[in-house]
Design an enzyme around this catalytic site. Structure first.
Site, short mmCIF file in Angstrom:
data_model
loop_
_atom_site.label_atom_id
_atom_site.label_comp_id
_atom_site.label_asym_id
_atom_site.label_seq_id
_atom_site.Cartn_x
_atom_site.Cartn_y
_atom_site.Cartn_z
N ARG A 121 -12.22 17.26 -12.24
CA ARG A 121 -13.62 17.38 -11.78
C ARG A 121 -14.59 16.81 -12.79
O ARG A 121 -15.53 16.10 -12.44
CB ARG A 121 -13.97 18.84 -11.55
CG ARG A 121 -13.29 19.45 -10.37
CD ARG A 121 -13.33 20.96 -10.54
NE ARG A 121 -12.53 21.62 -9.54
CZ ARG A 121 -13.05 22.34 -8.55
NH1 ARG A 121 -14.34 22.50 -8.44
NH2 ARG A 121 -12.25 22.91 -7.68
N THR A 122 -14.39 17.17 -14.05
CA THR A 122 -15.32 16.70 -15.08
C THR A 122 -15.25 15.18 -15.20
O THR A 122 -16.26 14.50 -15.30
CB THR A 122 -14.98 17.36 -16.43
OG1 THR A 122 -15.02 18.77 -16.26
CG2 THR A 122 -15.97 16.97 -17.50
N LYS B 279 2.05 8.17 -28.89
CA LYS B 279 2.78 7.42 -29.92
C LYS B 279 2.28 7.78 -31.32
O LYS B 279 2.64 7.13 -32.29
CB LYS B 279 2.60 5.91 -29.70
CG LYS B 279 3.18 5.43 -28.38
CD LYS B 279 2.87 3.94 -28.18
CE LYS B 279 2.94 3.56 -26.72
NZ LYS B 279 1.86 2.62 -26.36
N ARG C 147 -12.49 14.03 -23.68
CA ARG C 147 -12.08 15.43 -23.55
C ARG C 147 -10.75 15.55 -24.29
O ARG C 147 -9.85 14.71 -24.14
CB ARG C 147 -11.91 15.83 -22.09
CG ARG C 147 -11.64 17.32 -21.95
CD ARG C 147 -11.42 17.66 -20.50
NE ARG C 147 -11.30 19.08 -20.30
CZ ARG C 147 -12.29 19.87 -19.92
NH1 ARG C 147 -13.49 19.37 -19.73
NH2 ARG C 147 -12.10 21.15 -19.73
N HIS D 257 -18.89 22.28 -24.62
CA HIS D 257 -18.88 21.53 -23.38
C HIS D 257 -20.34 21.28 -23.02
O HIS D 257 -20.86 21.84 -22.05
CB HIS D 257 -18.17 22.34 -22.29
CG HIS D 257 -17.75 21.53 -21.10
ND1 HIS D 257 -17.90 20.16 -21.03
CD2 HIS D 257 -17.22 21.91 -19.92
CE1 HIS D 257 -17.45 19.74 -19.86
NE2 HIS D 257 -17.04 20.79 -19.16
#
Ligand SMILES: [Zn+2]
Lengths: 142, 320
Positions: B56-57, B85, B106, B134
């Protein structure tokens, strides 16, 4: 107990009892090369008990860090056997690469090559606490 | 607004209140002028680096850029990226800075966005770092309160549910406290009370106060805003405690009957069962509007950090 006075150097007095070894660690003093006397758990009129460190050399190391590890300590500068100045450590606004963040969720646990930074946060009142620059976790004395 | 051009948004604590106000005002303008702003960021590329999935974000950030005429690239899930990696966040950001004009990141680790912003040569937006910050969720919350009530101070704001772990709660409280004139009503079980550092921040704001309570019903009639949060099962040691507490805080029409007519009910979504579905049709339900406001403030933010002026905005401001 008695320990011979020093001629030229520093006496760090009123260290919270049991914390002298941490102070030595954070000051970066090398016990194998430094002429010093360590007095632990001795009587203190002010705090009940305390540690004292006497160092027979000029203060070339960062005393600021005492503001984190032993903010109530007193720093006595000794010249020719006499105390020539006496002060308490200031609270540095930031600590860089002095301590590591203990928060397992902190980015510093996975990201190499970045500074371990802490800043002084006084929103909870004086004297304030040190918080990680990245995750805001309160610093712990290891 | 030139001030925000080229800067990053890691935490709202670093952003001046006038800039927060300006972003909210721009979001409102964008809502009323969708055609005019549709090419604001033409030729721009947003990279969404989602080291943990949050569909959603990510959609909100990406839709925001597409609606401004820009384009998006990115990855979601660390297994798709070079992170698997062993590449550092810093190196990834130095590389991506060569591709994109703006980055939304994020990451599950707290403080990751700060590391990213330090390494990148383009603006970075924190789209959530672990349980920490956030900021664009908080901007969405503020924009919703502004849209519903017309102000961000002189309010009684209730926050209900998990006040211990809810990062959106801490950020909203801290930011509202800076606007001032807020009476916070902190409604939670004893196990999930608001942490001391958040209470300290309320105490540090001279015109704000707080009240801690376990009972939603007895205080709901005083509120202008009610911010509901999810009470997660994993926060509890035993199932019985969880079930008892979960049900105590379910917001339904019966509880809402004691609330004021202008109350705005917010929730960061997704909900599990904190709000009964019957509340959705109540005019006081603002949580789906919150999603729209979230996209609009992200549009305002993306344009501002890129330094792309909104067509017609300055003229309109001068007229008012
Ligand atoms: Zn940390």
């Amino acid at each position: 107990m008695e320990v011979t006075s020093i001629q030229d150097g520093i006496i760090i007095d009123h260290i919270p009892a049991g914390r002298a070894l941490s102070v030595i660690h954070f000051l970066g003093l090398d016990p194998t090369r430094t002429r010093m006397a360590l007095i632990m758990n001795t009587r203190s009129e002010r705090y009940g008990s305390k540690d004292i460190i006497k160092i027979e050399q000029e203060a070339t190391f960062q005393l600021d860090i005492l503001g984190f590890v032993a903010p109530q300590a007193s720093i006595n500068i000794v010249k020719a056997g006499k105390i020539v100045s006496k002060r308490t450590p200031g609270r540095p606004l930031s600590l860089v690469n002095v301590i590591r963040c203990s928060n397992p969720r902190c980015v510093t646990t996975v990201e190499g090559g970045i500074d371990q930074g802490f800043h002084l946060d006084t929103t909870g009142g004086q004297p304030g606490v040190y918080r990680c620059d990245y995750c805001d976790e309160e610093a712990e004395l290891s | 607004m030139g001030d925000l051009r080229g800067s990053s948004l890691v935490t709202l604590d670093d952003m001046r209140l006038e800039h927060i106000r300006s972003l909210i005002q721009r979001a409102a303008y964008i809502d009323g002028h969708r055609q005019q702003v549709a090419k604001t960021c033409a030729g721009r590329v947003l990279a969404t680096l989602f080291y943990e999935p949050s569909t959603r974000t990510r959609l909100s950030f990406e839709t925001a850029m597409l609606r401004l005429g820009g384009q998006v690239v990115g990855f979601a899930g660390a297994q798709l990226s070079s992170a698997s990696k062993g590449e550092t966040i810093s190196d990834t950001l130095k590389v991506v800075s060569n591709y994109a004009d703006l980055v939304a990141i994020r990451h599950p680790k707290e403080g990751a966005a700060r590391v990213a912003a330090q390494a990148a040569s383009v603006p970075v937006i924190n789209a959530g770092d672990g349980g920490h910050m956030h900021p664009t969720q908080t901007l969405a919350d503020l924009a919703t309160i502004q849209a519903r009530l017309g102000r961000l101070s002189d309010l009684t704001v209730g926050l209900c549910g998990d006040l211990t772990f809810g990062r959106t709660v801490h950020s909203l409280v801290t930011t509202l406290a800076r606007f001032g004139g807020i009476r916070f009503v902190l409604i939670s079980p004893d196990e999930l009370r608001c942490p001391q550092y958040v209470l300290d921040r309320i105490d540090a704001a001279p015109t704000c106060s707080y009240l801690c309570t376990r009972d939603l019903t007895s205080v709901i009639g005083d509120l202008d805003v009610l911010y509901m949060t999810r009470v997660q099962q994993e926060r509890f040691f035993n199932e019985d405690d969880y079930l008892r507490l979960r049900d105590t805080y379910i917001l339904d029409e019966a509880k809402l009957s004691g609330a004021r007519q202008h109350l705005a009910v917010l929730h960061p979504l997704p909900r599990v069962n904190e709000i009964a579905v019957e509340v959705d049709s109540d005019p006081r339900a603002a949580y789906f509007q919150q999603v729209k406001e979230g996209m609009l403030v992200r549009m305002a933010l993306e344009a501002a950090l890129l330094g792309d002026p909104l067509p017609g905005y300055e003229d309109e401001m001068e007229e008012n």
